[in-house]
Design an enzyme around this catalytic site. Structure first.
Site, PDB file in Angstrom:
ATOM      1  N   LYS A   1      11.499   8.757 -10.142  1.00 24.97           N
ATOM      2  CA  LYS A   1      10.579   9.073 -11.234  1.00 24.97           C
ATOM      3  C   LYS A   1      10.110  10.506 -11.026  1.00 24.97           C
ATOM      4  O   LYS A   1       9.531  10.831  -9.989  1.00 24.97           O
ATOM      5  CB  LYS A   1       9.387   8.124 -11.265  1.00 24.97           C
TER       6      LYS A   1
ATOM      7  N   GLN B   1       7.474   1.450  -5.552  1.00 28.08           N
ATOM      8  CA  GLN B   1       7.553   2.904  -5.611  1.00 28.08           C
ATOM      9  C   GLN B   1       7.069   3.482  -4.291  1.00 28.08           C
ATOM     10  O   GLN B   1       5.956   3.199  -3.853  1.00 28.08           O
ATOM     11  CB  GLN B   1       6.729   3.495  -6.752  1.00 28.08           C
TER      12      GLN B   1
ATOM     13  N   MET C   1       0.945   2.673 -11.387  1.00 29.54           N
ATOM     14  CA  MET C   1      -0.342   3.352 -11.600  1.00 29.54           C
ATOM     15  C   MET C   1      -1.284   3.017 -10.451  1.00 29.54           C
ATOM     16  O   MET C   1      -1.599   1.847 -10.223  1.00 29.54           O
ATOM     17  CB  MET C   1      -0.945   2.949 -12.953  1.00 29.54           C
ATOM     18  N   MET C   2      -1.703   4.055  -9.739  1.00 30.03           N
ATOM     19  CA  MET C   2      -2.556   3.869  -8.570  1.00 30.03           C
ATOM     20  C   MET C   2      -3.847   3.163  -8.943  1.00 30.03           C
ATOM     21  O   MET C   2      -4.479   3.478  -9.954  1.00 30.03           O
ATOM     22  CB  MET C   2      -2.868   5.213  -7.923  1.00 30.03           C
TER      23      MET C   2
ATOM     24  N   GLY D   1       2.746   3.586 -19.693  1.00 30.54           N
ATOM     25  CA  GLY D   1       1.706   3.768 -18.697  1.00 30.54           C
ATOM     26  C   GLY D   1       0.377   3.198 -19.130  1.00 30.54           C
ATOM     27  O   GLY D   1       0.219   1.986 -19.286  1.00 30.54           O
ATOM     28  N   ARG D   2      -0.576   4.061 -19.388  1.00 31.31           N
ATOM     29  CA  ARG D   2      -1.949   3.631 -19.618  1.00 31.31           C
ATOM     30  C   ARG D   2      -2.144   2.772 -20.850  1.00 31.31           C
ATOM     31  O   ARG D   2      -3.066   1.974 -20.923  1.00 31.31           O
ATOM     32  CB  ARG D   2      -2.869   4.851 -19.616  1.00 31.31           C
TER      33      ARG D   2
ATOM     34  N   HIS E   1       8.993  11.583 -16.676  1.00 35.59           N
ATOM     35  CA  HIS E   1       7.709  11.858 -17.318  1.00 35.59           C
ATOM     36  C   HIS E   1       7.873  13.198 -18.018  1.00 35.59           C
ATOM     37  O   HIS E   1       8.000  14.235 -17.369  1.00 35.59           O
ATOM     38  CB  HIS E   1       6.590  11.904 -16.289  1.00 35.59           C
TER      39      HIS E   1
ATOM     40  N   ASN F   1       9.035   8.623 -20.185  1.00 34.51           N
ATOM     41  CA  ASN F   1       7.655   8.225 -19.907  1.00 34.51           C
ATOM     42  C   ASN F   1       6.733   9.330 -20.409  1.00 34.51           C
ATOM     43  O   ASN F   1       7.090  10.501 -20.407  1.00 34.51           O
ATOM     44  CB  ASN F   1       7.503   8.025 -18.394  1.00 34.51           C
TER      45      ASN F   1
ATOM     46  N   CYS G   1       3.832  12.639  -8.938  1.00 35.76           N
ATOM     47  CA  CYS G   1       2.375  12.642  -8.802  1.00 35.76           C
ATOM     48  C   CYS G   1       1.889  14.027  -8.380  1.00 35.76           C
ATOM     49  O   CYS G   1       2.363  14.574  -7.377  1.00 35.76           O
ATOM     50  CB  CYS G   1       1.931  11.604  -7.776  1.00 35.76           C
TER      51      CYS G   1
END
Length: 334
Positions: free
Chosen positions: A141, A72, A20-21, A235-236, A173, A213, A102
């Site tokens: 991914k 990544q 996660m950026m 993730g979040r 994802h 994901n 992304c």
């Protein structure tokens, strides 16, 4: 039961924390390792050109406790990705993952990320070059597709072509991405989740490792997905409510749950080591603000750290103040 060590045994069910950026930096990953001893951790996405020409200490540096940890990479030029993969391997990373998911405008402008879902032959060339360059696993991914792509067969064809190049591990994802008209945040929420596509892929290609994901936030969801796939990538939820990550890891590994304060105090040696090297407390504590989410004293915990960590000289004593606020809330009334 999850069994995951530095050798990355792909024959066991796995749990991973998504790259996660601006979030999954080394400070974050060290904390997540305390929460989830069996999980696989990922760096923020870093472009291959940055790895080749940039500040590698800043971009690739990590703590040994983070293993197993994967880098990544972003990019679309096989030669550059191969060179960056070799560099990452030399730095000690256990896996190299290619970002094909992304959807941000900046990423698209560089011709990498989710827009590569339209170019499976190019992704296959990138993967083949990376696999030839390193001996650690090379994984992908990806999304289910982009824009008007609504056909499972297109997604399957993408996987077929990339797997033919040698990739056998896919983190899916389970949404498609809209390359125009939606922000990255909206692309995480608006396109519908289609977990069944990932389940179907695993049924049709059982020899591949398929991890899922997107929208996974509870232990129950993790258990359900692992009935159909080889792994889950969180993730979040792992970032905003980090104790959930601990609950997932403990439930799936058969380990005991530890209390929040004890987990945070286990992070203290690392924090103090970083402070002694000149790292400001705020760069570390921003990753733990959600540890007491929805718990007594959670708001005070967050407020104390948010307001105090940026001040000159802030040290571990501020964390203890924040923990004391949660303890006061738990204390029975006289």
């Amino acid at each position: 039961m999850i069994l995951l060590d530095k050798t990355l045994n792909y024959n066991e069910k796995m749990i991973a924390v998504a790259p996660m950026m601006d979030w999954t930096d080394s400070h974050c990953r060290v904390f997540h390792r305390l929460l989830a001893p069996h999980a696989r951790l990922y760096t923020e996405m870093v472009h291959a050109q940055a790895v080749i020409h940039g500040d590698r200490d800043r971009l690739l540096g990590f703590d040994e406790v983070e293993h197993p940890v994967a880098v990544q990479l972003g990019g679309s030029e096989p030669e550059h990705l191969a060179q960056a993969a070799r560099i990452a391997q030399d730095w000690g990373y256990d896996e190299v993952n290619l970002n094909v998911g992304c959807p941000s405008d900046r990423v698209q402008a560089g011709r990498f990320g989710a827009c590569l879902m339209r170019e499976p032959a190019l992704v296959a060339d990138c993967v083949a070059a990376m696999i030839a360059a390193v001996h650690v696993p090379v994984t992908v991914k990806c999304r289910l597709g982009v824009d008007e792509q609504e056909d499972y067969d297109l997604f399957h064809a993408f996987i077929e072509q990339v797997s033919a190049a040698g990739c056998r591990v896919f983190f899916v994802h389970a949404r498609k991405a809209w390359l125009q008209g939606l922000s990255p945040k909206e692309n995480r929420e608006i396109p519908p989740l289609r977990y069944d596509w990932a389940y179907r892929l695993k049924r049709e290609r059982p020899e591949l490792i398929v991890a899922i994901n997107g929208g996974i936030a509870t232990v129950e969801q993790v258990r359900e997905h692992l009935r159909h796939t080889d792994g889950v990538m969180i993730g979040r939820a792992a970032y905003h409510e980090p104790y959930v990550l601990h609950e997932m890891d403990a439930a799936l590994s058969g380990g005991d749950l530890r209390d929040r304060a004890g987990l945070l105090r286990a992070w203290r040696p690392y924090v103090e080591r970083q402070l002694s090297c000149g790292v400001a407390l705020k760069h570390m504590t921003r990753h733990v603000l959600g540890l007491f989410h929805a718990q007594p004293g959670g708001r005070a915990f967050r407020q104390i750290l948010s307001e105090g960590a940026h001040r000159p000289g802030a040290d571990w004593s501020l964390v203890e103040q924040a923990l004391a606020a949660t303890a006061r809330e738990l204390r029975p009334a006289a």
